[in-house]
Structures are given as structure tokens and as C-alpha cells.
Design an enzyme around this catalytic site. Structure first.
Site, PDB file in Angstrom:
ATOM      1  N   SER A  79       5.568  -0.017  11.045  1.00 33.74           N
ATOM      2  CA  SER A  79       5.989   1.354  11.324  1.00 33.74           C
ATOM      3  C   SER A  79       4.838   2.150  11.930  1.00 33.74           C
ATOM      4  CB  SER A  79       6.440   1.996  10.000  1.00 33.74           C
ATOM      5  OG  SER A  79       6.707   3.366  10.135  1.00 33.74           O
ATOM      6  N   ALA A  85       0.491  -1.059   8.726  1.00 37.48           N
ATOM      7  CA  ALA A  85       1.248  -2.109   9.414  1.00 37.48           C
ATOM      8  C   ALA A  85       0.312  -3.202   9.913  1.00 37.48           C
ATOM      9  CB  ALA A  85       2.041  -1.514  10.571  1.00 37.48           C
ATOM     10  N   HIS A 110       2.763   1.318   7.341  1.00 33.29           N
ATOM     11  CA  HIS A 110       2.816   2.377   8.345  1.00 33.29           C
ATOM     12  C   HIS A 110       1.442   2.585   8.954  1.00 33.29           C
ATOM     13  CE1 HIS A 110       4.376   5.890  10.415  1.00 33.29           C
ATOM     14  NE2 HIS A 110       3.293   6.558  10.041  1.00 33.29           N
ATOM     15  N   SER A 111       1.377   2.666  10.286  1.00 29.55           N
ATOM     16  CA  SER A 111       0.143   2.899  11.027  1.00 29.55           C
ATOM     17  C   SER A 111      -0.866   1.785  10.716  1.00 29.55           C
ATOM     18  CB  SER A 111      -0.398   4.300  10.703  1.00 29.55           C
ATOM     19  OG  SER A 111      -1.336   4.724  11.656  1.00 29.55           O
ATOM     20  N   ILE A 112      -2.066   2.124  10.211  1.00 31.03           N
ATOM     21  CA  ILE A 112      -3.006   1.024   9.915  1.00 31.03           C
ATOM     22  C   ILE A 112      -2.458   0.118   8.821  1.00 31.03           C
ATOM     23  CG2 ILE A 112      -5.042   2.332  10.604  1.00 31.03           C
ATOM     24  CD1 ILE A 112      -5.742   2.331   7.526  1.00 31.03           C
TER      25      ILE A 112
END
Length: 246
Positions: free
Chosen positions: A119, A95, A91-93
């Protein structure tokens, strides 16, 4: 017992499991972000969360602020996890790190994940459209953080707590804001991209461009919530992840 430099934290281990889910946490987060997931995943799947230095049991280790350093270390510590098929979720970084980790494994001729689930972030080939914030003065930095709605107010309003968390969050923002994409052939594993319907931290259309990063299938879902929709739409996220673990 965990070792000082454990990058892979097992939250769910099953004797008869035949697949592993590796989860990469968001900026300012930690491996324990995914502890709750362990009780809701299907029985025969293992859950291992990535723990970056500088947080939780690795608090006294130096923070890393670029993707290459992180991926190099993950590659060095991944050999013991290649005995079963696996899936990556970030998720975010997280990903971005997961994506670059897959590419690094491919360059080394190591097995690829069965799925890459990304994500809460734009496709990596899309340039950063917002001004970077990781080097802003403290007050301005905190004001920008509030827009992400991911840090509890009791932490943001406590100077002592922020003095602990701010360096971690800055380092994580530096990871994404100084990231430089370089072209490689698309991955051969399927990609699933998840986004929040009310996430205004990036252009939602840029989530769809993850499709360019695979020659296999691509799916995307927009779920209720902002940048941290993985909390607001927890059940929906778990359902999507569980479907690819079957």
C-alpha cells in the site's frame, strides 16, 4: 507483558482464529497505527503489528535505517508465528519491508504468506525518482515532510516534539531512500496493491508494476485520499483486507 525487544505486537488474538494478519507501519509510524483495525476485522482473524525499534515501548532502542537489518531481526523473531496461515499488509516503507521479509523467508525455506498486500508505494524494482530528503537540514526536511500530509500540524510546529520525532522519521526515510533492489524470481503468493488517487509522492503507474513481483494473481485498487489514504479510505481498506482473510 511486552518484552523490551518485541517486534510483533498482538492487538487482536482469538482462541479459535485460523489466520493472522501482520501489519507493517509507515515511516514515522508505529505498531499502534493498526490498533483501531482490531475492532473492525473479522472475528476469526488475529492482528499482529510490527514494531520497529525506537518508538513507543521500544523508544530507548537504537533506530534502524536499512531494510536488511530489519528483515534479519524479523526472521530471528518469527518462529513462534508459523503455526497458522498468515497475510502481510504494509503501507509505504512498511510495504517495502514486508516484501523483503517475504523474500527472506523464501530463501530460508519458511512458509510464505497467503497474500502480500502492499500500500502507498511504488514497486521495489522502480528506481527512486525524487531527490532523497533524509539528510536535509531541519527546516528543509520539515518542509518536505509537509507534502506527505501525514504529521499533525501541532507536532510539526512544536520544536520539542519534532526533536523527538525527527530522528525516527529521518531513519525511516533513509530505509526507503537507500534501498537497493536486487533481482530474484517473482513471489508465488498473490499480491494486492493499494494506492491513493491523490498521492503525488510517487508515479501512480509505478504501483501497477508490483504485478512483476508475483507469478500468482495481482489486483490493484486506487482509493480516495493522498499518501495516507489508509485513513481517508479506512472502511474501503478494511473491506479489501477482510476479503482476503475469509
Amino acid at each position: 507483558m511486552l518484552k523490551h525487544n518485541d517486534w510483533f505486537i498482538p492487538f487482536k488474538q482469538e482462541k479459535n482464529s485460523y489466520i493472522r494478519l501482520f501489519c507493517f507501519h509507515y515511516g514515522g509510524g508505529s505498531a499502534s497505527t493498526f490498533r483501531e483495525w482490531s475492532k473492525d476485522l473479522i472475528d476469526y482473524a488475529e492482528l499482529i503489528a510490527i514494531q520497529l525499534p525506537g518508538r513507543e515501548e521500544r523508544f530507548n532502542e537504537p533506530l534502524l535505517n536499512n531494510v536488511s537489518q530489519i528483515v534479519d531481526n524479523l526472521c530471528l523473531n518469527f518462529n513462534n508465528h508459523l503455526d497458522k496461515p498468515f497475510i502481510f499488509f504494509g503501507h509505504s516503507i512498511g510495504a517495502l519491508i514486508a516484501f523483503e521479509f517475504v523474500r527472506a523467508l523464501r530463501r530460508k525455506g519458511i512458509s510464505q504468506p497467503q497474500y502480500l498486500i502492499v500500500s502507498g508505494t511504488k514497486a521495489p524494482q522502480i528506481p527512486l525518482k525524487k531527490p532523497p530528503i533524509h539528510a536535509l537540514p531541519d527546516l528543509k526536511f520539515i518542509e518536505e515532510l509537509k507534502k506527505y500530509n501525514g504529521i499533525p500540524n501541532f507536532i510539526i510546529e512544536d520544536e520539542d516534539l519534532m526533536s523527538i520525532f525527527s530522528p525516527i522519521i529521518r531513519a525511516d526515510f533513509c530505509i526507503s531512500e537507500t534501498y537497493s533492489y536486487y533481482s530474484e524470481p517473482p513471489l508465488t503468493c498473490p499480491i494486492i496493491a493499494l494506492g491513493g488517487l491523490n498521492d503525488d509522492t510517487f508515479d501512480s503507474q509505478d504501483l501497477l508494476k508490483w504485478k512483476e513481483q508475483t507469478t500468482d494473481s495481482f489486483e490493484h485498487y486506487f482509493l480516495p485520499g493522498d499518501h495516507f489514504f489508509i485513513k481517508a479510505s479506512y472502511k474501503e481498506v478494511i473491506k479489501i483486507v477482510s476479503q482476503v482473510l475469509i
